[in-house]
Design an enzyme around this catalytic site. Structure first.
Site, mmCIF file in Angstrom:
data_model
loop_
_atom_site.group_PDB
_atom_site.id
_atom_site.type_symbol
_atom_site.label_atom_id
_atom_site.label_comp_id
_atom_site.label_asym_id
_atom_site.label_seq_id
_atom_site.Cartn_x
_atom_site.Cartn_y
_atom_site.Cartn_z
ATOM 1 N N ASP A 447 -44.335 32.145 -6.379
ATOM 2 C CA ASP A 447 -44.269 33.554 -6.001
ATOM 3 C C ASP A 447 -45.670 34.129 -5.840
ATOM 4 O OD1 ASP A 447 -41.871 32.737 -7.081
ATOM 5 O OD2 ASP A 447 -41.449 34.613 -8.096
ATOM 6 N N SER A 527 -43.520 36.774 -12.312
ATOM 7 C CA SER A 527 -43.863 37.657 -11.189
ATOM 8 C C SER A 527 -43.987 39.132 -11.567
ATOM 9 C CB SER A 527 -42.810 37.529 -10.095
ATOM 10 O OG SER A 527 -42.893 36.292 -9.483
ATOM 11 N N ASP A 618 -40.053 40.768 -12.976
ATOM 12 C CA ASP A 618 -40.513 41.124 -11.631
ATOM 13 C C ASP A 618 -40.754 42.620 -11.442
ATOM 14 O OD1 ASP A 618 -39.978 38.461 -11.381
ATOM 15 O OD2 ASP A 618 -38.299 38.672 -10.009
ATOM 16 N N GLU A 716 -33.708 38.999 -7.461
ATOM 17 C CA GLU A 716 -35.103 38.793 -7.839
ATOM 18 C C GLU A 716 -36.064 39.608 -6.978
ATOM 19 O OE1 GLU A 716 -35.965 34.856 -9.870
ATOM 20 O OE2 GLU A 716 -35.265 34.230 -7.903
#
Length: 955
Positions: A447, A527, A618, A716
């Site tokens: 990522d 992330s 995230d 996500e």
């Protein structure tokens, strides 16, 4: 975080706790079958007239041993116990003479003899007889008056006239007898030893300080325990243990490779700030054990529920002490049995209640907060009931999920694949020294996200574009964030335009605030997002996910820090360097509260072949009108539509059409125990949002923007983009997380499933109502297998540098190791379209004139590419190399396999001379185009021959 293949298939990196289920199940089996199946003491024996009539009985959960008459008018002489949701069981199901459990399905009958050699019929008969005698003695004793009108008091619905010593001794002996057979004698001994008489005066008021409430509470606890145990026993008999154990082993494999907290030696000369002091392994043992017990218990409950068929029963709960029922949202709770005054209203759907006294005036008493509340009997039901409530936010529904199948082959949504096979270069210079191996090792990148301004536009950091990516050595499972820079005045295309600067943090948690509760448990950095707050200083604000593993506190924690990136040798033109000594304000923000968003404590564990994909990660920062917001990936909590059985009751999760909802719900109920049923039970993905204070502390955690109960368990990398007065919300997911059996939606195995980017749009502000883009939320779909060299995932939308352009850059990672060629997405109101005839260079974050031609995956196959496409793809690659080498602009009319093969097929009128001339031109041009490693002209001759044969075949 979009995790690497080795790292997870859903949440298997957190596999330490998975062994819990095996341990707990073994212990449970010993208790259930080795200690005479204590739950059998709570089984109900149908009356003879019911057996003769073949009548079915609806189990009543949580019915105490002290019973009056049931709703059918029959005297209950033994305790009734429920499986779940008033599971209907035939009269033969718990007949002591029968050794099979019938779940109202003639095709499935589970015999106790299949799993244990103990004669459960004998045990059941003995315990049922004891229970029956005990009940009759209590019911027939005129000294014991339970919940009579004369003795009800405001605070105590149980009052007893003077019990004599003989009756108390009788109660004690009977309780001890039952406890011994049930294997729980020690649990009741304390209460029995402390039973005292309660003397009732002439006014019916107790004068003593103690009464039999303690004993009755023990009976209630005993019944509740027995309900759970028999429920688990029946559910566990239907589990495919081979699949369960296989999944446990598979989950444990990567998790046992505990990552090490190594530092980047390139920056080791910096005086890094202090890092959190980690607990030793021995200090963690109590926490680990607690997590094992908690998650194991949750797993067993989930296993039981997903293997027990739902049976709807709308009848009132009945007039039985300690019987269980359900009440719905906004049901009034009265202060007593006759007044209109209320204590409050039920605040959720399908709230379970247990009666704690006899019905009066049509009302049933139950425990309501710290009070005794009363509810109308007609407002109760014996099982959960369907309802329709969207909670005033957007749902990605099962209808939306199912309709994706109609669009997976639509070029409007497909991710194109570059023809040029040189667009798979690894990152040069992304290396670090391994303290374990004593040598340099290359890093792979997963990522990634650019450093942005708070409005979402791409930041110009002192003349550089910056990108942060999750990096790890090949085969590694512990990611660390790495920083990459690209000079804006230089080449802005291709993987070689990026320079690796090192890890953001030398060590996990560097620059941490004092006594942070989670940073010391960090095992990986996942992330997030990064913003430039002031273009004139050298600081950046980082938001990311602290992954601690589920063995330790937190699991996944939203985290922030301030870092410093300075000019190399005091001159920005010389490049950039991370000054680790200035890392500061490193702290945890949010680990879930269990109510709005699921936390580590209330995750569901695993249900057979499906793991609960626990998500709290995230974080993505944006600002709107000087207010900071953080959107993040999460799961719904107890107040926002928790996972579990309620996923089968809310129409808002399914469809706007009532008949469609009921039909799909019944289909799922009939598929109990299947993978699809388990995924539907688990699915509760959410895109959450919170507001932050100016110092980046949490101001308010708000309701989700989008949820996907009963449809998907993982949304996500949420990403908010402001464009033309609208807020666009994008998120990534995999087909394997879709609760569907449709291969076009779900895929056919762990390595061959579709990749999606979903999108939503709000026209009434950042906290407004988001509706799915393109009708069902589908923005991008890719059917490239994971083991393909051009597999991509973790797509991230970046606004165009031109605020008036509707063309957006979409980045991703390639083959789990490097930047992918960037894609282009066009946005038009509530509709989007993928640009499918060209892509940008690897890792490009801005639209550049350098474009590369593309083709689309074979629409009839999920393989890497179909045989019918192979000749055209090879020929297309040759033409692409000739007509537009790297760094040359490509006209949109360039030949592309996107034109459905025909663009590369030669006309049948082409002459053989023309084909030979073409082959000769290719043999000269191929080495110049860089397509042949080391300019090997032997390979050139081979390719020329192959192209000639291909052209001949096409003609």
């Amino acid at each position: 975080m979009a995790q690497k293949k080795l790292q997870t298939q859903s949440t298997q990196t957190d596999g330490h706790w998975l062994v819990t289920t095996l341990i707990c199940s073994t212990i449970l089996g010993v208790q259930l079958f080795g200690q005479n199946v204590k739950a059998a003491a709570n089984e109900s024996v149908p009356s003879q007239n019911q057996q003769d009539a073949g009548q079915t009985m609806a189990y009543q959960p949580d019915v105490c041993l002290l019973n009056g008459n049931d709703s059918l008018g029959n005297t209950n002489t033994s305790a009734s116990s429920g499986i779940t949701d008033s599971q209907t069981i035939t009269s033969e199901a718990i007949n002591p003479q029968s050794q099979s459990v019938n779940f109202n399905d003639s095709s499935t009958s589970t015999s106790y003899d299949d799993i244990d050699t103990i004669s459960t019929s004998t045990i059941t008969s003995q315990l049922s007889a004891q229970t029956s005698d005990f009940n009759q003695q209590l019911i027939n004793t005129d000294k014991l008056q339970v919940s009579t009108t004369d003795n009800i008091t405001a605070n105590n619905p149980f009052s007893f006239s003077q019990p004599d010593e003989q009756m108390l001794d009788n109660i004690k002996s009977q309780v001890i007898s039952i406890a011994q057979n049930a294997g729980i004698e020690d649990q009741l001994q304390f209460a029995i030893d402390n039973i005292q008489q309660t003397i009732i005066d002439t006014n019916g008021q107790p004068t003593g300080n103690q009464n039999l409430d303690m004993l009755l509470k023990q009976f209630q606890t005993l019944n509740a325990q027995q309900d759970v145990m028999i429920s688990m026993a029946l559910g566990l008999t239907k589990i495919n243990w081979w699949d369960a154990i296989t999944n446990i082993v598979g989950g444990l494999a990567p998790a046992l490779l505990m990552p090490l907290n190594i530092f980047n030696p390139q920056d080791s000369s910096d005086q890094s700030p202090a890092i959190p002091v980690k607990d030793t392994f021995f200090q963690l043992i109590p926490t680990i054990i607690d997590n094992i017990v908690n998650q194991g218990t949750q797993s067993i409950m989930s296993l039981t529920e997903v293997n027990t068929k739902i049976v709807d029963d709308a009848r009132p709960m009945g007039n039985l002490l300690y019987s269980r029922g359900y009440v719905q949202k906004n049901t009034p709770v009265y202060v007593d049995s006759s007044s209109d005054a209320i204590l409050g209203k039920i605040d959720d759907y399908n709230v379970a209640i247990t009666s704690i006294g006899a019905k009066q005036n049509g009302r049933i008493p139950f425990q309501y907060a710290n009070n005794i509340g009363w509810v109308n009997e007609q407002a109760t039901t014996r099982s959960r009931q369907v309802y329709d409530d969207d909670f005033n936010w957007t749902h990605f529904t099962r209808d939306d999920m199912s309709s994706i199948a109609e669009n997976v082959n639509n070029p409007k949504y497909q991710a194109p694949r570059p023809v040029d096979q040189t667009l798979n270069q690894e990152l040069k210079g992304a290396i670090q020294r391994s303290s374990l191996l004593g040598r340099q090792e290359a890093l792979e990148v997963w990522d990634s996200w650019p450093v942005q301004n708070t409005d979402g536009t791409l930041a110009n950091y002192h003349g550089y574009h910056l990108v942060i990516g999750l990096t790890a050595p090949k085969g590694g499972i512990s990611a660390k964030m790495g920083l990459f820079s690209q000079p804006i005045n230089g080449s802005q295309t291709g993987v070689n335009s990026w320079t690796y600067l090192g890890n953001l943090f030398n060590q996990f948690g560097e620059g941490a605030v004092a006594n942070d509760p989670y940073l010391k448990y960090m095992q990986a950095e996942w992330s997030g997002s990064t913003v430039m707050l002031n273009p004139n200083d050298d600081t950046l604000r980082v938001f990311y996910t602290n992954h601690t593993h589920l063995m330790t506190p937190g699991g996944q924690v939203l985290t922030t820090a301030q870092i410093s990136v300075e000019a190399k040798d005091n001159d920005w033109a010389n490049g950039l360097v991370i000054n680790h000594s200035k890392t500061t304000d490193h702290r945890s923000l949010y680990a879930g509260d269990g109510k709005l968003y699921q936390n580590q404590q209330n995750m569901a564990g695993f249900a057979g072949s499906v793991w609960d994909d626990y998500c709290l990660r995230d974080p993505h920062l944006v600002a709107d009108h000087n207010q900071y917001y953080l959107v993040f990936e999460g799961n719904t909590g107890t107040q926002t539509g928790n996972q579990g059985l309620d996923n089968f009751y809310n129409q808002a999760y399914y469809s706007k059409d009532r008949d469609t909802f009921l039909k799909e719900r019944q289909r799922l109920i009939d598929s109990v125990g299947t993978n699809e049923y388990q995924q539907t039970y688990m699915a509760n993905a959410a895109i959450g949002i919170m507001s932050l204070n100016p110092d980046f502390t949490v101001k308010e955690v708000m309701n989700p923007l989008v949820t996907a109960n009963a449809a998907n368990d993982e949304l996500e990398r949420p990403n908010l983009v402001h464009f033309q007065n609208k807020w666009y919300l994008f998120s990534d997911t995999r087909g394997s997380h879709m609760a569907s059996t449709d291969l076009l939606v779900h895929g056919n195995d762990q390595n061959n499933y579709p990749i999606y980017m979903l999108g939503f749009v709000s026209e009434d502000g950042i906290n407004g109502h988001y509706k799915p883009l393109n009708g069902n939320g589908l923005v991008l779909v890719s059917n490239i297998p994971q083991d393909s060299p051009d597999f991509t995932y973790a797509h991230y939308v970046i606004p165009n540098q031109d605020p008036n352009s509707n063309e957006f850059v979409v980045t991703a990672y390639l083959n789990h190791k490097t930047f992918a060629p960037s894609l282009l997405l066009k946005i038009d109101g509530d509709s989007t379209t993928m640009v499918t005839d060209q892509v940008l260079g690897q890792g490009d974050v801005v639209v550049t004139p350098t474009r590369y031609s593309t083709y689309l995956s074979d629409q009839n196959s999920q393989s890497d590419f179909g045989l019918n496409l192979l000749p055209n793809r090879i020929f297309e690659s040759m033409l692409s190399a000739l007509s537009h080498p790297t760094d040359q602009s490509v006209d949109n009319s360039s030949i592309s396999a996107t034109s459905q093969h025909s663009a590369t097929s030669q006309s049948q009128e082409n002459s053989l001379a023309a084909m030979n001339s073409q082959s000769q031109s290719l043999s000269t041009a191929l080495p110049q185009a860089g397509l042949l490693a080391n300019h090997d002209y032997t390979w050139s001759a081979f390719w020329t021959t192959l192209v000639g044969l291909t052209s001949f075949g096409n003609n």
